[in-house]
Each structure stands twice: as C-alpha cells, then as structure tokens.
Enzyme design. Structure first.
Site, short mmCIF file in Angstrom:
data_model
loop_
_atom_site.label_atom_id
_atom_site.label_comp_id
_atom_site.label_asym_id
_atom_site.label_seq_id
_atom_site.Cartn_x
_atom_site.Cartn_y
_atom_site.Cartn_z
N CYS A 317 0.98 -0.76 -0.26
CA CYS A 317 0.08 -0.17 -0.26
C CYS A 317 0.29 0.84 0.12
O CYS A 317 1.91 1.39 1.29
CB CYS A 317 -0.70 0.42 0.84
SG CYS A 317 -1.88 1.57 1.39
N ARG A 416 -12.94 1.03 -4.87
CA ARG A 416 -11.83 1.36 -3.22
C ARG A 416 -11.64 2.11 -2.83
O ARG A 416 -10.81 2.49 -1.40
CB ARG A 416 -10.77 -0.16 -3.06
CG ARG A 416 -10.51 -0.30 -1.92
CD ARG A 416 -9.64 -1.31 -2.03
NE ARG A 416 -8.95 -1.80 0.04
CZ ARG A 416 -8.58 -1.71 0.76
NH1 ARG A 416 -7.63 -0.74 0.15
NH2 ARG A 416 -8.39 -2.00 1.16
#
Length: 499
Positions: A317, A416
């Site tokens: 991430c 998302r």
C-alpha cells in the site's frame, strides 16, 4: 488545523512484558476463539471463529480455495469484490457447496479429456487426483478417478484419452448419499482409501470424503462452519454497486459482508450499512478502514458488525506516500480500541475490531491482539501460500508468488479508493512478489504455536484476558535493532564458512 499529540507507532515498535504464568496456562489450554460480529457486551457473538485470522479482501489473496483451506483451520476468508457481481457470487457458492468432511468435487474431467490435459489440470491445482464424470462437472455421473500415478507422459501419449488410464467406478469403493461422516471416515481407513466418492442413487456424484480432510480435522479440530456444517465465507462489497452486489452475495450464501475501502470514515459507508440493515437485517456487514476513535464511533453508530483498522500499513500500500493519509498501526489500534470499549460501556453493544495492515510476523500479530484487536486480516502472509490464487514465479532458483495491492495499476480497484474517477487517477499500491511458503496448512500450526507461546508468557489463556492484562512497552531503535544485528552477524559467519 489540529496537531495530535504523541508519535505514530507501528506494531513492531512494541514489546510485551511477561506476566505470571499459572499452572493451567499451557499451550493446550489457550483458547484463540474470537467474535467476528457485534453482540451484547454481556453475551456471545453469533459468529465466532476458533482462529482470529481472516484473509484480506484482495484479488491476489482470497479465492474459493483459500476460503476453504482457512475455514478448515478455524479462520475465515473474504472473497474479493474487484470483479463482476456474478463471478463473486459464484466464488461464494463454490465455498458453500463444501461441508466439513463432505467436499464438492472441484477437479473434474470428462472421459474424453486427454492425459496431457489432466496432467496440466493436476499440476495447476497442486492435486494428485481428478474425478471423471460424464459431463466433466462435480455433479455428473461418476465414472472413475484418474491419479497422477496412473500414467506417465514419457510412456503414455499425451493425447491418450483419460478413459484409457482411469480407475473405473466399478473397481472403486464408493458410498451412498445417506452415509454419515463417521462411517465414511471409518470406510476410508478400513479400505485404505485416500478418496471416498459419495454417489447418489442415479449414479451422479454427491461429494468426496478425503483422508486429507480427516487428518486436517484432527490437526486443527475446529472448522469454521454454519448450522448446516458448510464452511463459513465472507465477501467484500463496495459503496458503488452495493444495491446489486449485496442481494447476489446474500443469495449465494455469504455468511458476512464487509465494505472494502481504503477510507471508511464516509457517508458512503453509512449509506451502504443502512441499506443492508433495512433490506437484510439478518446480514452482518463490517466496515472500514479507520484509524481513530471518531471513525470507529461513526461506523459503529451506522450499524457496522465489526470495524477494520488501518490505512497505509500494508506492505503493498502506498496511500501514505501518495496522499499523506494514514497512521501507525499500533497507535491507530490503541485509539480505536479505547473508543470500542467506551462504546460498549455506553450502549451495551460490543463491536469487534479487526487489525488490517502492518502485520507481517507472528510477533506483530501477538502485539495487535495484546493491544485489543479481536481478529487480524492478513494479505502478504497468506499471499505466499499455495492456496492463494496468484501465479508462482521462479527467479534465480527461488520461488515467489505474485502479490499486488488493490490500489495498484494492475488491480485498478477504483471502487475502493475515493479518487472520484471510474479508473484510478494515480496508484495507491504496488505490484510485486512475495516468497512462496507452501501450503497454508503447513504454515498455520507454526503461527498458532508462536501466538500461544506468547500468551503463555503473558499469563493469558483467552484473547479477552490477553486484552485486559497485557503489558506493552515501546522500544527504542537500538533495542529494536539489537537482535537483528546479531542475526546478520550469524548469517555472515555461516555464509563465510560455506564459501
């Protein structure tokens, strides 16, 4: 503008102090069971798991195979939502077709399939045997079994039909659909079988009973199953197409849902939760991700079944680097768990907290649980296993599995990330590789043993006791690096001795 006091800390920045270990505080007495969904503070959660580990809502991690394997071990998997609604619903149905002990056959071929085709099928699935049915489906007329040791492509032509080398049904031990699991397992052992086909009166395949599943049950003991003994499975949803996705997933049999978002502190999550509560009040839906008490309180009040904590802590991430949004995972957990406990005192409702991100080792798992997390969502740890859906890659003789973030260019999971576009305007994740670690069932016993050993040292036999009595302390850089330096030194000595 407000500056928050203190330092944002990761899980790796803490060490646990030992507490008094009593006579009954032994590994075999440790109970790792955990609540997954909200419940009265003085009661039990309607959905619990024996192992407080769930798989991440990621395309590179959660597949039906992962869901079945993790449920067998006592955990739970969330099928990812970055795919068409019908395909995600099919994945859920695939998992729900399996009952503890009675498996729906997923590896099937027609008798006309070639040995070359079945060889590729077995190799790709990492299995030793495929079922031969009339139509190549899991509920076709049962014709026999074909094992990898029934043929050798160096001797048998690759275009030879399976029917020439399979073991026909007439030569195999089978059972009728009314057989109990206990009797089926007895038959497995008495007849020295690895596979027992369960066949209906009309000759169609009903299920398979596997010796391997019997051994796994003895090893893990507490599968995650529903009232009909089917494996539990979760499913991810988003805040864009939930009005279409939720009904399909509920119809497919999903046991719980979870909104999949990098930032859960939004009115979009609130609307999604309220839609589910109004249309499907019996459905449990978790929400997230958040990093502070405000976010937790907002989602709990909106009806979240559980709340996920963590932004930017995952190994693939890049949200923190790209947007400057996030918080150290330990600090986020401390803040959220304080709010969770206050919410329980005020309302009488306990809303479980899931630690999602910033966890790569058993030490970090133990710290997360000690800080108060009810269960942990893992991506990287499970991505390297045989059961993850990604491809194996060999580089310089070392085996890896592909692993990519949902915010990567590869995933393009725009639903998302709140970038206001149909496609990602910029990536919030990377595409990489993780070491291949083999079967999930070979790795989990070590993970469980380490967590239990930590709890023994801390004098806690349940996760609730661990939450309440754990003593943690942040460590300096010198303390954190001390053991690493010693390991590096031993590695250098070993390398020099081998050269």
């Amino acid at each position: 503008m407000r500056i928050v006091d203190g330092v944002s800390r990761s899980l790796n920045e803490f060490l646990l102090h030992p507490n008094l270990t009593g006579e009954n505080c032994t590994p075999e007495n440790i109970d790792l069971s955990a609540p997954l969904v909200r419940h009265r503070a003085d009661g039990q959660s309607p959905v619990r798991v024996a192992l407080p580990l769930v798989s991440a809502i990621m395309e590179a991690v959660s597949s039906p195979e992962m869901a079945i394997a993790l449920a067998q071990a006592g955990g739970l998997s969330f099928i990812h939502q970055n795919q068409p609604v019908a395909r995600e619903a099919d994945d859920v149905r695939t998992v729900k077709q399996h009952k503890a002990g009675f498996r729906h056959s997923d590896l099937n071929v027609k008798p006309s399939a070639t040995l070359g085709e079945v060889s590729e099928l077995l190799r790709g699935a990492g299995q030793d045997v495929a079922v031969v049915t009339s139509d190549g489906t899991g509920d076709g007329v049962f014709l026999g079994l074909i094992r990898k040791d029934d043929f050798f492509l160096g001797r048998h032509p690759a275009d030879l039909p399976v029917s020439e080398r399979m073991r026909p049904a007439a030569d195999l031990v089978t059972a009728g659909p009314s057989i109990s699991l206990q009797d089926a397992n007895t038959l497995l052992w008495d007849q020295r079988l690895d596979v027992l086909p369960v066949v209906r009166e009309d000759g169609r395949l009903a299920a398979l009973v596997l010796r391997r599943d019997y051994l796994l049950h003895k090893r893990f003991a507490s599968e995650s199953v529903d009232g009909e003994k089917r494996f539990l499975v979760g499913a991810g949803i988003n805040t864009r197409d939930y009005e279409d996705r939720v009904p399909a997933l509920v119809a497919a049999g999903a046991d719980l849902l979870c909104t999949d978002s990098s930032d859960g502190y939004s009115v979009w999550q609130e609307r999604t939760l309220k839609f589910i509560a109004a249309r499907y009040p019996e459905v449990h839906c978790g929400a997230g991700n958040v990093i502070d008490g405000r976010g937790f309180r907002f989602l709990a009040a909106a009806g979240a079944a559980f709340v996920k904590v963590g932004i930017g802590g995952g190994s693939i991430c890049t949200t923190r680097a790209q947007k400057g949004i996030g918080r150290g995972q330990a600090t986020a957990l401390i803040d959220v768990i304080r709010e969770r406990d206050a919410y329980a005192r005020e309302t009488g409702w306990y809303v479980p907290v899931c630690c999602d991100g910033g966890v790569a080792t058993e030490k970090e798992m133990s710290v997360a649980l000690a800080l108060g997390a009810d269960f942990i969502m893992l991506g990287r740890v499970f991505a390297g296993t045989r059961e993850s859906p990604s491809r194996k890659v060999t580089i310089d003789g070392k085996v890896f599995k592909e692993y990519w973030g949902e915010g990567s260019r590869r995933a393009q999971n725009a639903a998302r990330y709140g970038q206001g576009e149909e496609d990602l305007a910029f990536p919030e994740g990377v595409d990489g590789l993780v070491p291949y670690t083999g079967s999930l069932h070979d790795n989990l016993p070590v993970t469980i043993a380490k967590i239990k050993a930590t709890m023994v040292s801390c004098g806690a036999t349940t996760l609730r006791a661990f939450h309440e009595t754990a003593v943690l302390e942040p460590v300096s850089d010198a303390t954190a690096s001390q053991n690493g330096a010693q390991v590096m030194m031993r590695d250098r000595v070993a390398a020099a001795a081998a050269s």
